[in-house]
Design an enzyme around this catalytic site. Sequence first.
Site, PDB file in Angstrom:
ATOM      1  N   HIS A 236       0.810  -1.218   0.000  1.00 48.43           N
ATOM      2  CA  HIS A 236       0.000   0.000   0.000  1.00 48.43           C
ATOM      3  C   HIS A 236       0.846   1.273   0.000  1.00 48.43           C
ATOM      4  O   HIS A 236       0.321   2.369   0.240  1.00 48.43           O
ATOM      5  CB  HIS A 236      -0.944   0.000   1.206  1.00 48.43           C
ATOM      6  CG  HIS A 236      -2.216   0.754   0.981  1.00 48.43           C
ATOM      7  ND1 HIS A 236      -3.250   0.271   0.211  1.00 48.43           N
ATOM      8  CD2 HIS A 236      -2.635   1.957   1.416  1.00 48.43           C
ATOM      9  CE1 HIS A 236      -4.243   1.145   0.191  1.00 48.43           C
ATOM     10  NE2 HIS A 236      -3.895   2.187   0.913  1.00 48.43           N
TER      11      HIS A 236
ATOM     12  N   ASP B 128      -7.390   3.940   9.193  1.00 44.95           N
ATOM     13  CA  ASP B 128      -8.744   3.909   8.625  1.00 44.95           C
ATOM     14  C   ASP B 128      -8.947   2.704   7.705  1.00 44.95           C
ATOM     15  O   ASP B 128     -10.083   2.276   7.502  1.00 44.95           O
ATOM     16  CB  ASP B 128      -9.011   5.193   7.842  1.00 44.95           C
ATOM     17  CG  ASP B 128      -9.266   6.376   8.760  1.00 44.95           C
ATOM     18  OD1 ASP B 128      -9.873   6.180   9.824  1.00 44.95           O
ATOM     19  OD2 ASP B 128      -8.850   7.497   8.419  1.00 44.95           O
TER      20      ASP B 128
ATOM     21  N   GLU C  16     -12.772  12.808  13.093  1.00 41.27           N
ATOM     22  CA  GLU C  16     -12.165  13.058  11.789  1.00 41.27           C
ATOM     23  C   GLU C  16     -12.998  14.093  11.051  1.00 41.27           C
ATOM     24  O   GLU C  16     -14.206  14.195  11.262  1.00 41.27           O
ATOM     25  CB  GLU C  16     -12.077  11.783  10.935  1.00 41.27           C
ATOM     26  CG  GLU C  16     -10.794  11.012  11.128  1.00 41.27           C
ATOM     27  CD  GLU C  16     -10.592   9.917  10.078  1.00 41.27           C
ATOM     28  OE1 GLU C  16     -11.343   9.886   9.078  1.00 41.27           O
ATOM     29  OE2 GLU C  16      -9.691   9.094  10.259  1.00 41.27           O
TER      30      GLU C  16
END
Length: 491
Positions: free
Chosen positions: A88, A152, A268
């Site tokens: 990632h 997340d 957030e």
Amino acid sequence: MASKLLLTFVIYHLISTVGLTMESPRPRPRLSNDAEDLQTASLDFGRMSRVKPLAVLHPTSAEDVISLVKAAYGSARGFTVSARGHGHSINGQAQTADGVVIEMSGVGSKSRRLKPIVSEDDGYVDVWGGELWIDVLRTTLQYQMSPKSWTDYLYLSVGGTLSNGGISGQAFNHGPQINNVFELDVVTGKGELFTCSKQKNSDLFHGVLGGLGQFGIITRARIALEPAPHRVRWIRVLYSNFSTFTKDQEYLISLHGEAPSDKFDYVEGFVIVDEEITKNYDASTASNVVDQQVDALLKKLHFIPSTVFTTDIPYTDFLDRVHKAELKLRAKDLWDVPHPWLNLFVPKSRIADFDKGVFKGILGNKTSGPILIYPMNKNKWDYNNSAVTPDEDIFYLVALLRSALDTGEETQTLEYLSNQNRRILRFCDEAGIKVKQYLPEYNTQEEWKGHFGDKWELFLKRKMEFDPKRILATGQRIFRPSLVSSTRSSW
């Protein structure tokens, strides 16, 4: 080409002398030069860099990692080693052209690696460095427990996020993931295995946490746990004024020391502008009690009253919400596209200037993906770790999580978005906004020195101690490897 072929031979020869084999009918490590393996290892989520390694190792244990790194360190010509989790990274940080990529999270050997071990009494779980956080969650929930701090997106490897920081809307309360680790097993660039913690081999422990893979490969991590809530009250509200929005966020994170009933568990924001907050609770908690706690907190905020959206969902559904969005994007062929992401830590004192110059200036109404913004408390970050943050008590994450799409619109092209990122960084530099990149990308050592600031000398010292030949994580482009031949001549 001749030097590459020679280096490939050296790698296979050396590895065969320390017990790794190319093929074996038994559950043993596999060193592969299969075209599919090489292709997978040559790409990452960013889709902006393609670097093919000489081979890919699928390990079954820490001993396999030790054997490979020892072979690299002891080789007269040398080769580099990069650990890859779920791939990632954005800019080729886990890639290498002069060596071997270790697929720490690969499916092929998953069933034969270290299984997660939960200690309910001591509140921790021991996991393989390549374990995905989603699998850590599934294991710990069997004991009604959960890690304290999350990212997340849960389809990331433990070793990968601990090498960077690991943050989400819970970081204001528990700190980043690197602050919620009791112990690590690390294979250094010399091929030596150390167990480390704050009390034992602490220099390596703190160096590895947020150290961008420069000092060792995490093969085991002991992660702090807490009782897992059952459900989440997920609240979304809208703001029309940026200053009001940030003041409310700063108020909410100031409650981190309060009792659970007097604070939210997750904060957030998104640049639309709106804010997401959550309240965790157990199935046994009466609905009216949750209502009262949430109402008491919301009364102190200054959002647009008519914009409150509330939903109650299982805790696991909330944590895994980004994966559900991923599946929708994959179905539309919108996932495997270039991702010119830019993640910045912005000092609280300059967030209004950033809003004026970037959100209202450079970006305007032209975005190509979500933009997260939320504050964190610096005192929740251990200064001894390698990760760097702005020198203020409160700083904001601003994450431009954008995708380059082939729609025919110039504003969605990779070139346009990449140029826009450079404009944002240049604006911050010229305006004197002392941002720090999260998931940083630089091309010169001078830039890296500026990034680490007063931590640079210690960072360099640790590199010389734990990876003196500079063979680990060369895709970060911090140190040039000490090899007889290197194809990465551009840095």
